[in-house]
Design an enzyme around this catalytic site. Sequence first.
Site, PDB file in Angstrom:
ATOM      1  CD1 TRP A 102      -2.147  -2.203   2.060  1.00  0.00           C
ATOM      2  CD2 TRP A 102      -2.823  -1.312   0.155  1.00  0.00           C
ATOM      3  NE1 TRP A 102      -2.993  -2.901   1.543  1.00  0.00           N
ATOM      4  CE2 TRP A 102      -3.598  -2.717   0.433  1.00  0.00           C
ATOM      5  CE3 TRP A 102      -3.243  -0.697  -1.201  1.00  0.00           C
ATOM      6  CZ2 TRP A 102      -4.493  -3.233  -0.687  1.00  0.00           C
ATOM      7  CZ3 TRP A 102      -4.126  -1.175  -2.024  1.00  0.00           C
ATOM      8  CH2 TRP A 102      -4.805  -2.434  -1.761  1.00  0.00           C
ATOM      9  CG  ASP A 174      -3.420   3.687   3.891  1.00  0.00           C
ATOM     10  OD1 ASP A 174      -4.789   3.500   4.714  1.00  0.00           O
ATOM     11  OD2 ASP A 174      -3.238   3.136   3.035  1.00  0.00           O
ATOM     12  CE  LYS A 198      -8.618  -3.424   3.681  1.00  0.00           C
ATOM     13  NZ  LYS A 198      -7.979  -2.299   2.581  1.00  0.00           N
TER      14      LYS A 198
HETATM   15  C1  LIG Z   1      -7.201  -2.181   1.742  1.00  0.00           C
HETATM   16  C2  LIG Z   1      -6.456  -1.080   1.759  1.00  0.00           C
HETATM   17  C3  LIG Z   1      -6.150   0.118   0.915  1.00  0.00           C
HETATM   18  C4  LIG Z   1      -6.937   0.110  -0.319  1.00  0.00           C
HETATM   19  O1  LIG Z   1      -8.407   0.426  -0.250  1.00  0.00           O
HETATM   20  P1  LIG Z   1      -9.394   0.812  -1.337  1.00  0.00           P
HETATM   21  O2  LIG Z   1     -10.646   1.201  -0.387  1.00  0.00           O
HETATM   22  O3  LIG Z   1      -9.661  -0.688  -1.827  1.00  0.00           O
HETATM   23  O4  LIG Z   1      -8.823   1.671  -2.370  1.00  0.00           O
HETATM   24  C5  LIG Z   1      -5.059   1.097   1.059  1.00  0.00           C
HETATM   25  N1  LIG Z   1      -4.510   1.172   2.177  1.00  0.00           N
HETATM   26  C6  LIG Z   1      -4.711   0.269   3.032  1.00  0.00           C
HETATM   27  C7  LIG Z   1      -3.641  -0.121   4.328  1.00  0.00           C
HETATM   28  C8  LIG Z   1      -5.292  -0.817   2.859  1.00  0.00           C
HETATM   29  O5  LIG Z   1      -5.443  -1.920   3.689  1.00  0.00           O
END
Ligand SMILES: *Cc1c(COP(=O)(O)O)cnc(C)c1O
Length: 362
Positions: A102, A174, A198
């Site tokens: 990521w 993030d 998540k």
């Molecule tokens: C799942 C995830 C993403 C991507 O998320 P999307 O909503 O599918 O764009 C980005 N960063 C982390 C840490 C993730 O777990």
Amino acid sequence: MDRIYNFSAGPSMLPLEVLQKAQKELVCYKDCGMSVMEMSHRSKDFEEIIFGAEDTLRELMDIPSEYAVLFLQGGASLQFAMAPLNLMRSYHAADFVNTGQWSKKAISEASRYGVANVVASSEDAMFNYIPDLNEDIFNTEVDYTYLTLNNTIYGTHIPNENLPNIPGVPLVGDMSSNILGEAYDIKKFGLVFAGAQKNLGQAGVTIVIVHKSLIGNHMDITPTMLQYSTHEKERSLYNTPPTYAIYFAGLVFDWVKQLGGVGEMQKLNEEKAAVLYDFLDNSQLFKGTVVKKDRSLMNIPFVLPTDELNAEFLKQASASGFANLKGHRSVGGMRASIYNAMPIEGVKALVELMGKFEITHK
Ligand SMILES: *Cc1c(COP(=O)(O)O)cnc(C)c1O
């Protein structure tokens, strides 16, 4: 059919109580005579839903009024572009710590708009640790410093107490896979974002928390929809937002609040994770893949000595009602994602299954 323990990394398990509340309100929301899905986003009822969700999130994360809270679309992945487009304004550069896939995606997207310095990386060891975040490694002549706070794929995290403090440089985080799962001091950040699927609900909405001083100075090429100012001005109602996903996230916020808030949630998550990590630390057969000090509370990868054993364990697990334990293809083996909605009983049941497997495969 009964519900099973779902260890998916995302979209992931949701609290049963929340699903049931949504089910009860699905056809007729309160006394509106219609579903939230059918409601105008300009209606008073929907305004109550979205502003109510914002208020609860502000309370849960202790978000001061100098920060905007936005409900956007495009996933966390779109924030990989929105962050540089809106923030890379003085130095046209940002610092990144590369802790896995990521981060890499964020680095690659940011480098389309400016200079993305990779100041530390754990790629040398398949991202199984967090590099030392000593303040000396960071530049001060950059527009922001970027961190992935929980590495969903590799199972590492950067807790609040390990965040670097770089004077004058906003921190961007993030938080997609650990928002509301562990506590962070939001005042340490300039920008935080998280996709909902998540820990917050269904896919389709992305939470953005951004200090107001970072809004309104985007690059000229930035599309209107990708300017934080567009959404801040209209309180996320510039165009049709993902209404049902926002409603659902609001229910999850209420659920976390009812359980006692993020601090309480973190305690539960620490207990849950300890059950699995203790088993892994004492097992002769199963092994965790991450160095102890950096282990995530949310995503726990582990392996057996051979691919054959991994495959056999996954087969048994799936036959016994444990879904989505297969590890990410870049790590192999297994990964148990145990977000807020996973009850401790689910983790204990998994450990019991692992214990039995170990006895029969020694
Ligand atoms: C799942 C995830 C993403 C991507 O998320 P999307 O909503 O599918 O764009 C980005 N960063 C982390 C840490 C993730 O777990």
